[in-house]
Design an enzyme around this catalytic site. Structure first.
Site, PDB file in Angstrom:
ATOM      1  N   GLU A  27       0.850  -1.185   0.000  1.00 37.66           N
ATOM      2  CA  GLU A  27       0.000   0.000   0.000  1.00 37.66           C
ATOM      3  C   GLU A  27       0.885   1.235   0.000  1.00 37.66           C
ATOM      4  OE1 GLU A  27      -3.643   2.043   2.643  1.00 37.66           O
ATOM      5  OE2 GLU A  27      -2.787   0.109   3.225  1.00 37.66           O
ATOM      6  N   ASN A  72      -6.575   1.361   2.858  1.00 40.26           N
ATOM      7  CA  ASN A  72      -7.299   2.618   2.991  1.00 40.26           C
ATOM      8  C   ASN A  72      -6.928   3.624   1.910  1.00 40.26           C
ATOM      9  OD1 ASN A  72      -8.268   1.380   5.276  1.00 40.26           O
ATOM     10  ND2 ASN A  72      -7.190   2.701   6.716  1.00 40.26           N
ATOM     11  N   GLU A 173     -12.492  -2.374   2.704  1.00 44.79           N
ATOM     12  CA  GLU A 173     -13.043  -2.101   4.045  1.00 44.79           C
ATOM     13  C   GLU A 173     -14.165  -1.060   4.025  1.00 44.79           C
ATOM     14  OE1 GLU A 173      -9.873  -1.282   6.809  1.00 44.79           O
ATOM     15  OE2 GLU A 173      -9.115  -3.331   6.721  1.00 44.79           O
ATOM     16  N   GLU A 292      -5.978  -9.315   4.223  1.00 42.05           N
ATOM     17  CA  GLU A 292      -5.178  -8.563   5.205  1.00 42.05           C
ATOM     18  C   GLU A 292      -5.136  -9.378   6.484  1.00 42.05           C
ATOM     19  OE1 GLU A 292      -5.706  -4.389   6.001  1.00 42.05           O
ATOM     20  OE2 GLU A 292      -6.423  -3.990   3.963  1.00 42.05           O
TER      21      GLU A 292
END
Length: 504
Positions: A27, A72, A173, A292
């Site tokens: 990420e 995210n 998410e 994850e």
């Protein structure tokens, strides 16, 4: 010394060892990409600026797939910012981690890195601040051969051949209020279904992952999966699961038992998916992408992003330094994933470099393996063939979080043609060793060729750059074979691999 036994039989097959179980995650967070993967000034950097020492370690780790670019981060990401001439790429603020994103590395660079590292790219699309059209544009850019606006732009950017990415995550998410574009299950399920249908119109053979819960403790867990799969069941292949664990308040016994929670999480998601299947009278099954998972000390200072007017590039974030107990838990979580191989078809250790990672780097300098590197690398290297369900008879001890938990956990893999059997086992006891007997009467011709144990009298020991040549798992001389099986002593707080092959 307490005693335990494990019975292994070649008839008790769970399913195949799936290479995608040994995936990881990159990420745009902290120093994962910049000074982690990409460090143009490093002595080992190649023409693309990627660190050769890190590529070598990724290959050694045995990573199969890498999920990208978040996390995210993806819920606010404009993928177009990261393609084309670097001098023309805009600098953006990343709201997820309160950082500045220079967009030096984007889709094309990541795919080139993945090919160097020998891993399969797994792409995530932004369903937070964006939607169907942007996902289609990215798919066209990546996978269409040419003759269209986006595919021709990819070719103009230097990637003549399509990237050929098969596995795609539909957001990240989206059940979490911290997520940009957070949605209810109904809102997300509808958007994910329409995005999946559109992507399949462009390329029908994609493997698509719907967002499941971002953790088993979420208040919407279970109901989220039911609603989302009710919308998406016909157009997705997998549903995601995320879980992180850490030692809290000095409760080592509960921390070592964390895989009990992972087992329950997996089985709960499977039950929900199968209930939706039954209600829909569907033939196909939805499987899990546990994309994850790791040990993460989320309350530590290094896990808190910057704030205020400071928007740094690649700040130090989530750089947990892992100890021996953390590595034992990682090894045990892999045992959990393997024993559910019938329904867990992919998994991603989060993350790969610097950020809650098995590999650490210094900007322009050294790289080293954390303790968690070793159980992952050895399991990825030696787990092959079929996963066998083992019968465990072990004493239990009480934990504050999970109640009575067996001291020993284990799983086995077997290659019938090659005749190789590997047992992975942990001793969760904090008090003393356990004498383990492995009943192998179903494998009379096998002999022990390797017995390695990861342990340390000081379970808080962590590796540093100065320990770069330290090989944590050491030969376990206690392993002996007789007519019925193997006997081995498992030290407290330890992970052990026993490898057996045919005699002669």
């Amino acid at each position: 010394m307490q005693l335990a036994s494990v019975t292994v039989d070649p008839a008790f097959v769970v399913g195949p060892v799936r290479r995608r179980t040994f995936g990881s995650f990159v990420e745009h967070l902290g120093r994962c990409v910049y000074t982690g993967l990409h460090d143009p000034g490093h002595p080992t950097a190649d023409a693309d600026g990627f660190r050769g020492d890190v590529v070598d370690m990724v290959r050694e780790l045995g990573v199969s797939t890498v999920r990208y670019p978040g996390g995210n981060f993806v819920s606010g990401y404009r993928w177009e910012d990261g393609v084309g001439p670097r001098v023309d790429r805009p600098v953006r603020l990343d709201l997820a981690w309160h950082s500045t994103e220079p967009n030096t590395v984007g889709v094309d660079e990541f795919v080139r890195w993945a090919r160097k590292a020998g891993v399969e790219p797994m792409m995530a699309v932004n369903l937070g601040t964006r939607g169907i059209q942007e996902a289609l544009d990215l798919l066209e850019y990546c996978n269409v051969r040419g003759g269209t606006a986006w595919s021709d732009r990819r070719r103009a950017n230097g990637a003549e051949q399509p990237h050929g990415i098969r596995m795609w995550c539909l957001g990240n998410e989206m059940d979490g209020p911290w997520q940009l574009g957070h949605k209810t299950a109904h809102e997300y399920g509808r958007l994910a279904a329409e995005t999946a249908r559109a992507m399949r119109q462009l390329q029908p053979d994609l493997e698509l992952v719907a967002c499941g819960s971002s953790g088993p403790g979420m208040p919407t867990f279970g109901e989220w999966e039911r609603i989302v799969l009710g919308e998406t069941y016909d157009v997705v292949d997998l549903v995601s699961a995320h879980a992180y664990y850490c030692e809290e308040d000095g409760d080592l016994a509960s921390f070592l038992a964390s895989p009990v929670d992972m087992d329950h999480f997996i089985e709960s998601v499977v039950a929900t998916a199968d209930a939706v299947r039954a209600a829909r009278k569907a033939d196909k099954r939805i499987h899990l992408s546990f994309d994850e998972w790791n040990v993460w000390y989320v309350k530590r200072a290094e896990s808190r992003p910057p704030s205020g007017d400071d928007w740094p590039v690649a700040p130090v974030l989530l750089e947990d330094r892992y100890n021996v107990a953390d590595a034992v838990v990682v090894g045990n979580l892999l045992i959990s994933l393997l024993r559910h191989t019938d329904r867990v078809h992919a998994a991603s250790l989060a993350q790969l470099v610097n950020v809650i990672a098995p590999i650490m780097t210094e900007p322009g300098g050294r790289s080293w393996r954390q303790t968690t590197f070793h159980p992952f690398a050895l399991t990825a290297r030696h787990a092959a063939g079929e996963v066998l369900r083992v019968a465990i008879d072990a004493p239990a001890h009480d934990t504050a979080r999970f109640g009575p938990v067996p001291l020993v956990d284990a799983v086995a893999t077997y290659e019938p043609d090659a005749g190789g059997l590997v047992l992975f086992a942990v001793n969760r006891s904090t008090a003393g060793p356990v004498g383990l007997t492995v009943d192998l009467r179903g494998f009379p011709a096998l002999r022990v060729v390797e017995a390695l144990t990861l342990s340390n009298p000081d379970h808080t020991w962590s590796a540093t750059a100065d320990d770069a040549k330290t090989v944590l798992p050491r030969r376990n001389p206690s392993a002996t074979r007789d007519a019925d099986g193997v006997r081995v002593e498992l030290p407290p707080v330890s992970w052990t691999m026993l490898r057996l092959e045919r005699s002669g």
